[in-house]
Design a protein around this motif. Structure first.
Motif, PDB file in Angstrom:
ATOM      1  N   SER A  87       0.840  -1.217   0.000  1.00 28.48           N
ATOM      2  CA  SER A  87       0.000   0.000   0.000  1.00 28.48           C
ATOM      3  C   SER A  87       0.866   1.254   0.000  1.00 28.48           C
ATOM      4  CB  SER A  87      -0.893   0.009   1.245  1.00 28.48           C
ATOM      5  OG  SER A  87      -0.094   0.094   2.413  1.00 28.48           O
ATOM      6  N   ILE A  88       2.081   1.144  -0.570  1.00 31.84           N
ATOM      7  CA  ILE A  88       3.077   2.193  -0.369  1.00 31.84           C
ATOM      8  C   ILE A  88       2.572   3.577  -0.809  1.00 31.84           C
ATOM      9  CG2 ILE A  88       4.341   1.623  -2.527  1.00 31.84           C
ATOM     10  CD1 ILE A  88       6.024   2.564   0.772  1.00 31.84           C
ATOM     11  N   ASP A  89       1.844   3.640  -1.930  1.00 32.51           N
ATOM     12  CA  ASP A  89       1.386   4.959  -2.399  1.00 32.51           C
ATOM     13  C   ASP A  89       0.085   5.401  -1.721  1.00 32.51           C
ATOM     14  OD1 ASP A  89       3.561   5.155  -4.032  1.00 32.51           O
ATOM     15  OD2 ASP A  89       2.495   4.575  -5.865  1.00 32.51           O
ATOM     16  N   GLU A  90      -0.564   4.480  -1.010  1.00 32.02           N
ATOM     17  CA  GLU A  90      -1.867   4.781  -0.418  1.00 32.02           C
ATOM     18  C   GLU A  90      -1.759   5.177   1.053  1.00 32.02           C
ATOM     19  OE1 GLU A  90      -1.853   3.703  -3.829  1.00 32.02           O
ATOM     20  OE2 GLU A  90      -1.591   1.814  -2.746  1.00 32.02           O
ATOM     21  N   LEU A  91      -0.531   5.199   1.585  1.00 37.77           N
ATOM     22  CA  LEU A  91      -0.409   5.468   3.022  1.00 37.77           C
ATOM     23  C   LEU A  91      -0.856   6.883   3.409  1.00 37.77           C
ATOM     24  CD1 LEU A  91       2.701   3.265   3.707  1.00 37.77           C
ATOM     25  CD2 LEU A  91       0.387   2.884   4.550  1.00 37.77           C
ATOM     26  N   PRO A  92      -0.587   7.920   2.589  1.00 40.14           N
ATOM     27  CA  PRO A  92      -1.099   9.236   3.005  1.00 40.14           C
ATOM     28  C   PRO A  92      -2.610   9.224   3.236  1.00 40.14           C
ATOM     29  CG  PRO A  92       0.536   9.507   1.272  1.00 40.14           C
ATOM     30  CD  PRO A  92       0.293   8.013   1.397  1.00 40.14           C
ATOM     31  N   ILE A  93      -3.368   8.580   2.349  1.00 40.82           N
ATOM     32  CA  ILE A  93      -4.825   8.580   2.544  1.00 40.82           C
ATOM     33  C   ILE A  93      -5.218   7.608   3.661  1.00 40.82           C
ATOM     34  CG2 ILE A  93      -5.349   6.933   0.655  1.00 40.82           C
ATOM     35  CD1 ILE A  93      -7.480   9.965   1.684  1.00 40.82           C
ATOM     36  N   ALA A  94      -4.418   6.546   3.867  1.00 41.50           N
ATOM     37  CA  ALA A  94      -4.680   5.657   5.012  1.00 41.50           C
ATOM     38  C   ALA A  94      -4.496   6.435   6.326  1.00 41.50           C
ATOM     39  CB  ALA A  94      -3.748   4.447   4.974  1.00 41.50           C
ATOM     40  N   PHE A  95      -3.544   7.362   6.351  1.00 42.24           N
ATOM     41  CA  PHE A  95      -3.317   8.160   7.569  1.00 42.24           C
ATOM     42  C   PHE A  95      -4.542   9.056   7.854  1.00 42.24           C
ATOM     43  CE2 PHE A  95       1.583   8.265   6.670  1.00 42.24           C
ATOM     44  CZ  PHE A  95       1.645   6.904   6.915  1.00 42.24           C
ATOM     45  N   ILE A  96      -5.163   9.542   6.781  1.00 40.90           N
ATOM     46  CA  ILE A  96      -6.376  10.358   6.973  1.00 40.90           C
ATOM     47  C   ILE A  96      -7.488   9.484   7.553  1.00 40.90           C
ATOM     48  CG2 ILE A  96      -8.169  11.716   5.796  1.00 40.90           C
ATOM     49  CD1 ILE A  96      -5.391  13.135   5.993  1.00 40.90           C
ATOM     50  N   ALA A  97      -7.625   8.263   7.026  1.00 39.20           N
ATOM     51  CA  ALA A  97      -8.627   7.343   7.589  1.00 39.20           C
ATOM     52  C   ALA A  97      -8.336   7.140   9.076  1.00 39.20           C
ATOM     53  CB  ALA A  97      -8.608   6.011   6.828  1.00 39.20           C
TER      54      ALA A  97
END
Ligand code: S3P
Length: 447
Positions: free
Chosen positions: A322-332
């Protein structure tokens, strides 16, 4: 060559809280696959037709680069026809190749140029000039190419050689860009080139090599090999919608889609979909509908509805997927009940910005309790306030904070958003189709 666009903060977003979002939202083509279709189509024999091509700045930089090496590309928007130059046909470019913001373009091109016996200089924007390039130059030198970096970063001078020496190489990090650069160079090596990786990474290169007629050996988990010399044959490539762009709307739907949100025909290659697992671990119900194939890649229509999320643990296995999706995972995580811990993510410090630091600063600005670790973050879910965030010119940070507005008490202003066009042109307009309200301020509005 003209300097790359994006003078800092020439554009900003103001993301306004809205009551609810929903409907259906189509996101543009996959960035990783679009780059590969251009590069591999460019060195193939015969024509490659590409549908669903992503017309973002990053991919257009790769398009310009292959054209300046003599590849003919008929360009009809999201449909391209590439007349392959073949394994011997690339020509020396007349000027340095400016790859803008794109690490993928620079690293994959290095793999190709390592086998072309002419001198080329690769350069890029201020962000790309700070990213580590020795990690790719090292193995390509071992294969026989001459490569000079500027103390480990671009500008890079490369003088290719042919044939290259096959190598067996263990990557220091689970990186698809490094793996792909070595595999592409391996097409011009005499014998078997093997790449071993400490973890999984996206396998689009391997899938496309097979589509274009090259055998890829997978003898162990996270180990792949090609045997050279091998040539590619032009084919039709259909590019699915980009999971990494869909990710913003997956989380947006969880934060604000009372009656659901559908994102159609999204690539769900299992080497990319760690975010789905992370969100499911947080209690999200995410439906993958109508699973099917788009060429060599699996796709599905993704359906999400508003859910109250719980905190989770994100360790290195999920980080790799999920390397590129971590910024949005942090928002979640910032909206979830409890404390989310992310570890094993030091690689995030080497993306388009230092995403650990920049996300930590942004989250703190909007009132979230966050602790920065060398390899991750601890995020205490809470109430998101309004505020002014500096995206540090990082497209994924900018889009992530725009989505955070769905749970914010006031508007979030996000600075330096022009680089969103590197991966997701027209993001605010596409987001508006769901009901999100992202105002775009340009230089003159901001004076
Ligand atoms: C990419 C690989 C990843 C990813 C990048 C695209 C690719 O980088 O972050 O956005 O297309 O191969 P690394 O290979 O450096 O992890």
């Amino acid at each position: 060559m003209a300097p790359y666009p994006h003078p800092a903060s020439a554009e900003a977003y103001v993301a306004h809280p809205v009551e609810s979002i929903g409907g259906t939202v189509a996101v543009p083509g996959d960035k990783s696959i679009s780059h590969r279709a251009l590069l591999m189509g460019g060195i193939a024999t015969g024509n490659t037709t590409v549908s669903g091509f992503l017309r973002s700045e990053d991919c257009l930089a790769t398009l310009a680069a292959i054209r300046s090496m003599g590849v003919t590309v008929a360009d009809e928007g999201t449909r391209l026809t590439i007349t392959g130059a073949g394994a011997d046909g690339l020509q020396p470019p007349a000027a340095p190749l400016d790859l803008g913001n794109s690490g993928t373009a620079m690293r994959l091109l290095l793999g190709v140029l390592a086998a072309h016996p002419f001198a080329t200089t690769l350069t890029g924007d201020a962000s790309l000039l700070q990213r580590p390039m020795e990690r790719v130059a090292g193995p390509l030198r071992e294969m026989g190419a001459s490569i000079d970096t500027d103390q480990g970063t671009a500008p890079i001078s490369v003088l290719g050689a042919r044939p290259l020496r096959p190598i067996e190489y263990s990557l220091p990090v689970a990186s698809a860009q490094l793996k792909s650069a070595i595999l592409l160079a391996g097409l011009w090596a005499n014998g078997k080139t093997t790449v071993k990786s400490p973890g999984p990474s996206r396998d689009h290169t391997e899938r496309m090599l097979e589509t274009m007629g090259v055998e890829v050996e997978k003898s162990a988990p996270n180990e792949v090999a090609v045997t050279g010399p091998a040539t590619l044959t032009g084919r039709a490539i259909a590019v699915p919608a980009d999971f990494s762009s869909a990710a913003f709307f997956i989380v947006a739907g969880l934060l604000g889609a009372e009656h659901g949100l559908t994102i159609p025909a999204v690539g769900i290659n299992p080497s990319r979909t760690g975010l789905l697992q992370i969100l499911r671990n947080m209690g999200a119900g995410i439906e993958l509908r109508n699973e099917r194939l788009c060429g060599a890649e699996p796709v599905a229509d993704i359906f999400v509805t508003r859910t109250e999320l719980d905190a989770t643990e994100i360790g290195s296995e999920l980080v790799d997927l999920s390397i590129d999706e971590l910024p949005i995972a942090f928002i979640a995580a910032a909206t979830a009940r409890g404390r989310t811990r992310i570890s094993g993510a030091a690689e995030l410090r080497h993306k388009e910005s230092d995403r650990i630091r920049v996300m930590a600063e942004g989250l703190a600005t909007v009132g979230i309790e966050v602790r920065e670790r060398p390899d991750g973050l601890e995020i205490e879910g809470g109430k998101i306030k309004g505020g002014r965030i500096d995206s540090a010119g990082d497209h994924r940070v900018a889009m992530a904070f725009a989505i955070a507005s769905l749970r914010a008490t006031e508007a979030i202003e996000i600075l330096d958003t022009a680089p969103v066009a590197t991966s997701f042109p027209d993001f605010p307009a596409v987001a508006a189709q769901t009901g999100l309200r992202i105002e775009v301020l340009t230089g003159s509005d901001r004076e």
